[in-house]
Design a protein around this motif. Structure first.
Motif, PDB file in Angstrom:
ATOM      1  N   PRO A  48     -41.846  11.955  76.238  1.00 28.53           N
ATOM      2  CA  PRO A  48     -41.392  13.329  75.963  1.00 28.53           C
ATOM      3  C   PRO A  48     -39.870  13.364  75.861  1.00 28.53           C
ATOM      4  CG  PRO A  48     -42.933  13.275  77.819  1.00 28.53           C
ATOM      5  CD  PRO A  48     -42.585  11.851  77.510  1.00 28.53           C
ATOM      6  N   PRO A  49     -39.318  14.349  75.174  1.00 32.56           N
ATOM      7  CA  PRO A  49     -37.847  14.439  75.076  1.00 32.56           C
ATOM      8  C   PRO A  49     -37.216  14.537  76.463  1.00 32.56           C
ATOM      9  CG  PRO A  49     -38.907  15.954  73.535  1.00 32.56           C
ATOM     10  CD  PRO A  49     -39.993  15.421  74.418  1.00 32.56           C
ATOM     11  N   ALA A  50     -36.081  13.873  76.624  1.00 30.12           N
ATOM     12  CA  ALA A  50     -35.354  13.972  77.885  1.00 30.12           C
ATOM     13  C   ALA A  50     -34.736  15.351  78.013  1.00 30.12           C
ATOM     14  CB  ALA A  50     -34.263  12.906  77.949  1.00 30.12           C
ATOM     15  N   PRO A  51     -34.711  15.909  79.213  1.00 25.44           N
ATOM     16  CA  PRO A  51     -34.042  17.205  79.390  1.00 25.44           C
ATOM     17  C   PRO A  51     -32.576  17.131  78.983  1.00 25.44           C
ATOM     18  CG  PRO A  51     -35.313  16.611  81.344  1.00 25.44           C
ATOM     19  CD  PRO A  51     -35.277  15.398  80.462  1.00 25.44           C
ATOM     20  N   SER A  52     -32.036  18.222  78.513  1.00 28.63           N
ATOM     21  CA  SER A  52     -30.626  18.284  78.151  1.00 28.63           C
ATOM     22  C   SER A  52     -29.781  18.463  79.402  1.00 28.63           C
ATOM     23  CB  SER A  52     -30.367  19.440  77.187  1.00 28.63           C
ATOM     24  OG  SER A  52     -28.978  19.677  77.067  1.00 28.63           O
ATOM     25  N   LEU A  53     -28.937  17.495  79.697  1.00 33.16           N
ATOM     26  CA  LEU A  53     -28.073  17.605  80.864  1.00 33.16           C
ATOM     27  C   LEU A  53     -27.102  18.768  80.716  1.00 33.16           C
ATOM     28  CD1 LEU A  53     -26.936  16.702  83.545  1.00 33.16           C
ATOM     29  CD2 LEU A  53     -25.622  14.944  82.339  1.00 33.16           C
ATOM     30  N   LEU A  54     -26.597  18.990  79.512  1.00 30.36           N
ATOM     31  CA  LEU A  54     -25.641  20.085  79.322  1.00 30.36           C
ATOM     32  C   LEU A  54     -26.286  21.437  79.619  1.00 30.36           C
ATOM     33  CD1 LEU A  54     -23.629  19.070  76.137  1.00 30.36           C
ATOM     34  CD2 LEU A  54     -22.988  18.859  78.539  1.00 30.36           C
ATOM     35  N   ALA A  55     -27.510  21.621  79.166  1.00 29.37           N
ATOM     36  CA  ALA A  55     -28.188  22.895  79.438  1.00 29.37           C
ATOM     37  C   ALA A  55     -28.470  23.043  80.923  1.00 29.37           C
ATOM     38  CB  ALA A  55     -29.486  22.962  78.633  1.00 29.37           C
ATOM     39  N   GLY A 506     -26.024  26.110  99.613  1.00 33.04           N
ATOM     40  CA  GLY A 506     -27.435  25.865  99.847  1.00 33.04           C
ATOM     41  C   GLY A 506     -28.100  25.246  98.643  1.00 33.04           C
ATOM     42  N   ALA A 507     -27.305  24.642  97.763  1.00 30.72           N
ATOM     43  CA  ALA A 507     -27.801  24.018  96.535  1.00 30.72           C
ATOM     44  C   ALA A 507     -26.766  23.003  96.067  1.00 30.72           C
ATOM     45  CB  ALA A 507     -28.039  25.061  95.445  1.00 30.72           C
ATOM     46  N   PRO A 508     -27.198  21.884  95.486  1.00 29.08           N
ATOM     47  CA  PRO A 508     -26.232  20.884  95.026  1.00 29.08           C
ATOM     48  C   PRO A 508     -25.504  21.323  93.763  1.00 29.08           C
ATOM     49  CG  PRO A 508     -28.466  20.179  94.503  1.00 29.08           C
ATOM     50  CD  PRO A 508     -28.593  21.431  95.317  1.00 29.08           C
ATOM     51  N   VAL A 509     -24.224  21.027  93.723  1.00 27.62           N
ATOM     52  CA  VAL A 509     -23.418  21.316  92.535  1.00 27.62           C
ATOM     53  C   VAL A 509     -23.844  20.435  91.370  1.00 27.62           C
ATOM     54  CG1 VAL A 509     -21.092  21.119  91.588  1.00 27.62           C
ATOM     55  CG2 VAL A 509     -21.435  22.164  93.822  1.00 27.62           C
ATOM     56  N   GLY A 510     -24.218  19.172  91.669  1.00 25.76           N
ATOM     57  CA  GLY A 510     -24.611  18.263  90.605  1.00 25.76           C
ATOM     58  C   GLY A 510     -23.451  17.963  89.676  1.00 25.76           C
ATOM     59  N   PHE A 511     -23.747  17.881  88.377  1.00 25.54           N
ATOM     60  CA  PHE A 511     -22.716  17.579  87.381  1.00 25.54           C
ATOM     61  C   PHE A 511     -21.874  18.833  87.167  1.00 25.54           C
ATOM     62  CE2 PHE A 511     -21.845  16.884  82.625  1.00 25.54           C
ATOM     63  CZ  PHE A 511     -20.668  16.196  82.879  1.00 25.54           C
ATOM     64  N   LEU A 512     -20.666  18.849  87.733  1.00 25.80           N
ATOM     65  CA  LEU A 512     -19.831  20.058  87.824  1.00 25.80           C
ATOM     66  C   LEU A 512     -19.083  20.388  86.537  1.00 25.80           C
ATOM     67  CD1 LEU A 512     -18.541  22.304  89.592  1.00 25.80           C
ATOM     68  CD2 LEU A 512     -16.828  20.608  90.301  1.00 25.80           C
ATOM     69  N   ASN A 513     -18.788  19.396  85.699  1.00 21.56           N
ATOM     70  CA  ASN A 513     -17.821  19.592  84.620  1.00 21.56           C
ATOM     71  C   ASN A 513     -18.121  20.759  83.692  1.00 21.56           C
ATOM     72  OD1 ASN A 513     -17.140  17.187  85.847  1.00 21.56           O
ATOM     73  ND2 ASN A 513     -16.445  16.221  83.956  1.00 21.56           N
ATOM     74  N   PRO A 514     -19.364  20.968  83.215  1.00 23.59           N
ATOM     75  CA  PRO A 514     -19.584  22.110  82.314  1.00 23.59           C
ATOM     76  C   PRO A 514     -19.210  23.449  82.936  1.00 23.59           C
ATOM     77  CG  PRO A 514     -21.400  20.567  82.128  1.00 23.59           C
ATOM     78  CD  PRO A 514     -20.559  20.096  83.289  1.00 23.59           C
ATOM     79  N   LEU A 515     -19.529  23.655  84.207  1.00 26.86           N
ATOM     80  CA  LEU A 515     -19.148  24.902  84.867  1.00 26.86           C
ATOM     81  C   LEU A 515     -17.652  24.938  85.159  1.00 26.86           C
ATOM     82  CD1 LEU A 515     -22.094  25.426  87.390  1.00 26.86           C
ATOM     83  CD2 LEU A 515     -21.706  26.589  85.199  1.00 26.86           C
ATOM     84  N   LEU A 516     -17.084  23.808  85.561  1.00 25.19           N
ATOM     85  CA  LEU A 516     -15.650  23.750  85.853  1.00 25.19           C
ATOM     86  C   LEU A 516     -14.835  24.173  84.646  1.00 25.19           C
ATOM     87  CD1 LEU A 516     -13.272  22.757  87.708  1.00 25.19           C
ATOM     88  CD2 LEU A 516     -13.557  20.520  86.621  1.00 25.19           C
ATOM     89  N   ILE A 572     -32.027  33.588  82.959  1.00 26.97           N
ATOM     90  CA  ILE A 572     -31.485  32.236  82.967  1.00 26.97           C
ATOM     91  C   ILE A 572     -32.534  31.293  82.403  1.00 26.97           C
ATOM     92  CG2 ILE A 572     -30.554  30.390  84.408  1.00 26.97           C
ATOM     93  CD1 ILE A 572     -28.826  32.886  84.280  1.00 26.97           C
ATOM     94  N   PRO A 573     -32.232  30.606  81.322  1.00 27.02           N
ATOM     95  CA  PRO A 573     -33.234  29.701  80.746  1.00 27.02           C
ATOM     96  C   PRO A 573     -33.447  28.485  81.625  1.00 27.02           C
ATOM     97  CG  PRO A 573     -31.129  29.417  79.636  1.00 27.02           C
ATOM     98  CD  PRO A 573     -30.974  30.598  80.568  1.00 27.02           C
ATOM     99  N   GLY A 574     -34.605  27.922  81.552  1.00 28.10           N
ATOM    100  CA  GLY A 574     -34.871  26.645  82.215  1.00 28.10           C
ATOM    101  C   GLY A 574     -34.217  25.528  81.450  1.00 28.10           C
ATOM    102  N   PRO A 575     -34.275  24.311  81.969  1.00 27.33           N
ATOM    103  CA  PRO A 575     -33.660  23.177  81.293  1.00 27.33           C
ATOM    104  C   PRO A 575     -34.242  22.983  79.906  1.00 27.33           C
ATOM    105  CG  PRO A 575     -34.294  22.611  83.535  1.00 27.33           C
ATOM    106  CD  PRO A 575     -34.899  23.936  83.233  1.00 27.33           C
ATOM    107  N   ALA A 576     -33.371  22.928  78.917  1.00 27.54           N
ATOM    108  CA  ALA A 576     -33.826  22.697  77.553  1.00 27.54           C
ATOM    109  C   ALA A 576     -34.143  21.223  77.355  1.00 27.54           C
ATOM    110  CB  ALA A 576     -32.738  23.142  76.563  1.00 27.54           C
ATOM    111  N   THR A 577     -34.909  20.955  76.340  1.00 23.09           N
ATOM    112  CA  THR A 577     -35.206  19.561  76.027  1.00 23.09           C
ATOM    113  C   THR A 577     -34.584  19.220  74.691  1.00 23.09           C
ATOM    114  OG1 THR A 577     -37.288  20.181  74.977  1.00 23.09           O
ATOM    115  CG2 THR A 577     -37.363  19.596  77.322  1.00 23.09           C
TER     116      THR A 577
END
Length: 586
Positions: A48-55, A506-516, A572-577
């Motif tokens: 299946p398509p990998a989820p979009s990290l940017l989304a 109470g939640a991980p920031v994860g990949f911060l750069n798009p929000l930063l 808020i959309p879910g992770p796009a593929t």
């Protein structure tokens, strides 16, 4: 030295090697030498398509759905049929199949140097060279490309371990100050003027109070294994750390767990500058003390590996796929010029590391990487500017360095760290990675090198790194405090900050750069506007020396909270593929 491959063998793309700078062939590799390689496989074409990290990363952390392990496994894990092809290839060449990691899409193969040279149609030789310290060293290496039989072409994406040249120096800068622990007064008046105990940085950088990183796991990368035979190559001593945290910081000793990926594991040597220059003990001790001081409630997992391409790629994949420890944040204080010919990286290894970083983002893991300690030239052997990898990856938070002067908890001045050649923050424009979508609205300058192309700008943020205003940590001997700086100190400062922020959200920031870049480019971090690192200068807003600036910890936490609250009223959309648009083929 490059063999002519037999048909129907094909060259593995981006696997070409040239000798290390100054290296000469000393003779063939011992045919009976035992060698283990790691073979990396493609993502299955029918997956299946990998989820979009940017989304995914654009969703505020408090609203972001947790990673779907089953869905990620279906999209990202290796196809058993591909692993079976590698196993059949191994059997045909008398190689033993070792660890298979479907999540990392990797298979380890072991055989003699002669068997592996024949299997992959390369010539393995022993190369000798003189290191920067004047010592003669050697490595097992190859020239040209790795070759694969036609049935593995397109299935295998990387073969690592045939060439074991050292790669990935520490981003650590020393000062001569080395004071007996007994000289430190209870009120810290025994510290050299202008220096800090790491926990003292929490106030000027406004680390969120009432938070200590509890519930978070910080992965610390620890490289060693490249010293002379019989000489310790790097590690930490728990008794020294116990002394530091209990007697100096008056804080709890952090919980530390070791994971062995490659090499000797925890192998502490000397950190006084008098031992083997490749001994990483000082680096490892620094990382543990900075993270432990600024996020005392966080659990630390140290991943030991070797200073090789194989060591790098396998370690990052081990972290991303570690379901036992499940790190939330990775602190990386090592790197190399991404494009210095003959020095270190092959393109296939850079791609493999970047793919693992992208996969880390999909697992909500943050990665903080030091940007280098030699200004814009980044210790390369030419007169050009170079970005440091892995900080130049578009899937990590690149961390530059500053000089910090305070009066109590108040910042008096903060400028770009630049003490001259060999002691200045790294930063610049990537040659390998294009400008990522989240950085497209930022005025990243063209590269200082002809033809002045544009690329991913480094760093994203900064923190204290100048050794003249550095941190005082305990020596591995447990009896002295030493003055240390470098972006090696800045990266763990940000790792610890993200541990506190994760706890607060109470939640991980994860990949911060798009929000930063989308929301926090102004008014949140402390903008560093003075100084430069050689080819690039600081100025208002983002720059290729300090990124958006140094921590405004509470403001960043407040901003992320507000972002989640505001967005909660919208759909808020879910992770796009779909295909990952930032350049990574996960």
């Amino acid at each position: 030295m490059t063999p002519v491959p037999r048909s129907p063998y094909l060259a593995l793309p981006d696997s070409d090697r040239t000798p290390r700078h100054g290296a000469v062939v000393a003779g063939p590799a011992s045919p009976s030498e035992s060698v283990t390689v790691t073979v990396y496989l493609r993502r299955p074409p029918g997956a299946p398509p990998a989820p979009s990290l940017l989304a995914y990363a654009a969703i505020p952390p408090t609203l972001r759905p947790a990673p779907d392990d089953a869905a990620l496994a279906g999209a990202l894990h290796a196809d058993p049929a591909d692993a079976a092809l590698v196993a059949r290839f191994a059997a045909e060449h008398g190689l033993r199949v070792g660890a298979v990691n479907p999540a990392a899409r990797s298979v380890r193969l072991t055989g003699t140097a002669a068997q592996l040279a024949e299997a992959f149609q390369v010539t393995l030789a022993r190369y000798r060279y003189q290191d920067r310290d004047g010592r003669r060293r050697s490595y097992r290496g190859r020239e040209g490309a790795v070759h694969l039989p036609a049935e593995l072409a397109g299935v295998v994406t990387a073969v690592l371990g045939l060439d074991n040249r050292p790669l990935g120096g520490t981003r650590l800068a020393r000062r001569t100050a080395r004071i007996p622990l007994a000289r430190l007064a209870a009120d810290d008046t025994g510290l050299p003027a202008g220096t800090f105990l790491p926990n003292a940085l929490a106030a000027p950088y406004a680390y969120p109070s009432g938070l200590d990183g509890t519930g978070q796991t910080v992965a610390v990368l620890a490289f060693n294994g490249q010293t002379q035979p019989g000489v310790p190559s790097g590690g930490y001593r728990l008794d020294a750390l116990h002394t530091y945290f209990t007697e100096v910081l008056h804080a709890p000793v952090p919980q530390i767990t070791d994971v062995l990926v490659h090499g000797p594991g925890n192998d502490p040597g000397r950190d006084d500058g008098q031992g083997d220059p490749n001994d990483s003990t000082a680096e490892i001790m620094l990382d543990l003390q900075v993270v432990g001081a600024l996020a005392p409630g966080a659990r630390i997992v140290v991943y030991f590996t070797e200073f090789t391409e194989q060591g790098w790629v396998d370690a990052i994949n081990a972290i991303v796929t570690d379901t036992a420890n499940r790190p939330d944040i990775v602190s990386c204080s090592y790197g190399n010029p991404e494009d210095d010919p003959g020095s270190a990286w092959t393109r296939m290894a850079i791609t493999s590391v970047d793919q693992a970083f992208a996969q880390a983002g999909l697992h909500n893991i943050s990665i903080c990487c030091a940007s280098g300690d030699d200004g814009s030239r980044d210790q390369a052997g030419d007169a050009l500017a170079h970005a440091d990898f892995p900080a130049s990856s578009p899937h990590v938070l690149g961390v530059g360095g500053t000089r910090l002067v305070v009066d109590g908890a108040t910042v008096v001045s903060e400028t770009v760290w630049d003490d001259g050649p060999g002691s200045a923050t790294g930063g610049g424009v990537s040659r390998w990675f294009p400008v990522p979508p989240w950085q497209s609205g930022t005025p990243v300058p063209p590269s200082a090198n002809p033809p002045h192309q544009r690329g991913r700008g480094v760093p994203d943020v900064a923190a204290l790194a100048d050794p003249q205003t550095g941190v005082m940590i305990i020596s591995v001997d447990g009896e002295h405090l030493v003055q240390i700086g470098g972006t090696s100190a800045a990266a763990p400062q940000w790792s610890a900050l993200l541990a506190r922020i994760n706890q607060g959200l109470g939640a991980p920031v994860g990949f911060l750069n798009p929000l930063l870049y989308a929301h926090f480019g102004t008014g949140v971090l402390r903008d560093i506007t003075r100084g430069g690192n050689g080819a690039y200068a600081a100025g208002p807003g983002w720059d290729a020396c300090s990124g958006f600036g140094s921590p405004g910890g509470q403001a960043l936490l407040d901003g992320l909270r507000k972002l989640g609250t505001t967005a909660a009223q919208a759909r808020i959309p879910g992770p796009a593929t779909g295909t990952e648009p930032s350049g990574a083929v996960i």
